[in-house]
Design a protein around this motif. Structure first.
Motif, short mmCIF file in Angstrom:
data_model
loop_
_atom_site.label_atom_id
_atom_site.label_comp_id
_atom_site.label_asym_id
_atom_site.label_seq_id
_atom_site.Cartn_x
_atom_site.Cartn_y
_atom_site.Cartn_z
N ALA A 172 18.47 14.07 -19.81
CA ALA A 172 18.26 13.96 -18.36
C ALA A 172 17.01 13.16 -18.03
CB ALA A 172 18.18 15.37 -17.75
N VAL A 173 15.90 13.45 -18.73
CA VAL A 173 14.66 12.72 -18.49
C VAL A 173 14.81 11.26 -18.93
CG1 VAL A 173 12.21 12.57 -19.08
CG2 VAL A 173 13.26 14.79 -18.70
N ALA A 174 15.55 11.02 -20.00
CA ALA A 174 15.75 9.65 -20.48
C ALA A 174 16.44 8.79 -19.42
CB ALA A 174 16.56 9.65 -21.77
N ARG A 175 17.42 9.34 -18.74
CA ARG A 175 18.11 8.57 -17.70
C ARG A 175 17.18 8.27 -16.53
NH1 ARG A 175 23.52 7.99 -18.47
NH2 ARG A 175 23.72 7.27 -16.31
N ILE A 176 16.35 9.26 -16.16
CA ILE A 176 15.38 9.02 -15.08
C ILE A 176 14.38 7.94 -15.49
CG2 ILE A 176 13.54 10.08 -13.73
CD1 ILE A 176 16.26 11.02 -12.89
N ALA A 177 13.87 8.02 -16.73
CA ALA A 177 12.91 7.03 -17.20
C ALA A 177 13.53 5.64 -17.27
CB ALA A 177 12.37 7.45 -18.57
N ARG A 178 14.77 5.55 -17.73
CA ARG A 178 15.44 4.25 -17.82
C ARG A 178 15.62 3.65 -16.43
NH1 ARG A 178 20.74 2.62 -17.08
NH2 ARG A 178 21.34 0.71 -18.22
N SER A 179 16.06 4.49 -15.48
CA SER A 179 16.26 3.99 -14.12
C SER A 179 14.95 3.48 -13.52
CB SER A 179 16.85 5.10 -13.25
OG SER A 179 16.97 4.69 -11.91
N ALA A 180 13.87 4.24 -13.73
CA ALA A 180 12.57 3.81 -13.20
C ALA A 180 12.08 2.54 -13.89
CB ALA A 180 11.55 4.93 -13.36
N THR A 181 12.34 2.43 -15.19
CA THR A 181 11.92 1.24 -15.94
C THR A 181 12.66 -0.01 -15.47
OG1 THR A 181 11.41 2.60 -17.87
CG2 THR A 181 11.68 0.24 -18.24
N LEU A 182 13.95 0.12 -15.22
CA LEU A 182 14.74 -1.03 -14.76
C LEU A 182 14.21 -1.58 -13.43
CD1 LEU A 182 18.37 0.14 -15.61
CD2 LEU A 182 17.04 -1.64 -16.76
N LYS A 183 13.65 -0.69 -12.59
CA LYS A 183 13.15 -1.13 -11.29
C LYS A 183 11.90 -1.98 -11.41
CE LYS A 183 15.03 2.80 -8.70
NZ LYS A 183 14.70 4.00 -7.86
N ILE A 184 11.11 -1.75 -12.45
CA ILE A 184 9.84 -2.48 -12.56
C ILE A 184 9.85 -3.50 -13.69
CG2 ILE A 184 8.60 -0.48 -11.67
CD1 ILE A 184 7.57 0.00 -14.52
N ALA A 185 10.94 -3.58 -14.46
CA ALA A 185 10.95 -4.45 -15.64
C ALA A 185 10.77 -5.92 -15.28
CB ALA A 185 12.25 -4.26 -16.43
N ASN A 186 11.26 -6.33 -14.11
CA ASN A 186 11.18 -7.73 -13.71
C ASN A 186 10.14 -7.99 -12.64
OD1 ASN A 186 13.31 -8.57 -15.46
ND2 ASN A 186 14.80 -7.76 -13.99
N MET A 187 9.24 -7.05 -12.42
CA MET A 187 8.20 -7.24 -11.42
C MET A 187 7.15 -8.22 -11.92
SD MET A 187 7.56 -3.54 -9.62
CE MET A 187 8.81 -2.86 -8.52
N PRO A 188 6.44 -8.88 -11.00
CA PRO A 188 5.49 -9.92 -11.40
C PRO A 188 4.43 -9.46 -12.38
CG PRO A 188 5.92 -10.04 -9.05
CD PRO A 188 6.60 -8.81 -9.53
N PHE A 189 3.91 -8.24 -12.25
CA PHE A 189 2.84 -7.84 -13.16
C PHE A 189 3.36 -7.64 -14.58
CE2 PHE A 189 4.56 -3.80 -11.76
CZ PHE A 189 4.44 -2.96 -12.86
#
Length: 294
Positions: A172-189
């Motif tokens: 369950a935590v892995a899916r939450i972490a993956r979803s949050a990571t996908l949102k910031i993976a392509n951010m400028p920083f």
């Protein structure tokens, strides 16, 4: 016209009434935040510090001569159970066991599940597909059934209960972490860190993990209630914390055997379970609302 009427109506409301309404609104908002936070703090202090500062008798090894004492008996504020054990002492020590299991389970979920989810979301591609399909297999099983099966195989004990509960906490935590990571993976920083020569491990640990941690902690707070209830169910079924060690679940199981004669033996641990789960759920919702800006 309607807007004008509303403006006129607002103008006719006395300023002291408006200030009173705003003051009460602020008080309500503070109560919504501080009541569950205070309840959780009190429970943690009572269960982990209370046994060292309160004159509590041992939660096990009571005398049958003292069995069934009513609440208010000298030395036993909540009475004793059928085995002569002090109910208040068993509630506090049982709460310590339940909270320890819940905290340990969520820590494992955050570290293992969070790490797997962050790596999966950041790497993407085939690695992401393989990892998530493996987690989907675990999530496809009903969580309680899977936990009971693992607990039955491992046997009743505190470490085995933690491992069994981690079986649904990690995916369950892995899916939450993956979803949050996908949102910031392509951010400028993130792109700037990669262009500056940062390794994948450094980017994950220095930039990705700190940014997804608040969302994962919020999920962990909400998960505390779920873990506590599931642990109570396992102990009730005899597959969690083994008797005579106290747990809210096995206290309910022991009390229901004499429910008609001594209903309070079921009421006390049930109330403790209800208040604890409700407090963690409300605290988690408040943290989520603060994070979303509401």
């Amino acid at each position: 016209m309607a807007i004008a009427d509303a403006s006129i109506g607002a103008a006719l409301v006395p300023s002291d009434a408006v200030s009173r309404n705003e003051r009460w609104a602020r008080i309500r908002r503070r109560l919504v935040v501080w009541v569950p936070a205070g309840s959780v703090t009190f429970l943690l202090l009572l269960c982990f510090v209370g046994p060292f500062v309160l004159p509590l008798p041992s939660p096990i090894g009571g005398s049958v001569l003292d069995s069934g004492l009513p609440p208010g008996t000298a030395g036993h504020p909540l009475g004793t159970d059928v085995n002569g054990n002090d109910v208040l002492s068993r509630l506090i020590y049982g709460g310590r066991a339940s909270l320890t299991i819940a905290i340990a389970t969520n820590v494992i979920g955050l570290v293992v599940g969070g790490g797997i989810g962050a790596v999966s979301g950041f790497l993407g591609g085939k690695a992401d597909t393989v990892i998530m399909r493996a987690l989907d297999v675990l999530i496809a099983f009903p969580s309680l059934v899977l936990t009971i099966a693992i607990a039955q195989i491992l046997g009743p004990s505190v470490p085995n209960t933690i491992l069994a509960l981690s079986a649904f906490s990690v995916p369950a935590v892995a899916r939450i972490a993956r979803s949050a990571t996908l949102k910031i993976a392509n951010m400028p920083f993130i792109q700037a860190a990669e262009l500056s020569g940062s390794t994948t491990w450094r980017t994950l640990t220095r930039h990705v993990v700190p940014n997804i941690t608040p969302q994962m902690l919020n999920f962990a707070l909400l998960g505390m209630g779920i873990v506590i209830v599931t642990e109570g169910a396992l102990s009730f079924l005899g597959m969690g914390i083994p008797a005579p060690a106290p747990s809210w679940g096995n206290m309910i199981f022991e009390g229901q055997q004499s429910l008609s004669a001594t209903p309070l033996l079921v009421l006390w641990p049930s109330l403790a379970l209800l208040v604890t789960v409700l407090s963690f759920n409300m605290l988690g919702e408040n943290v989520r609302d603060e994070m979303s800006g509401r």
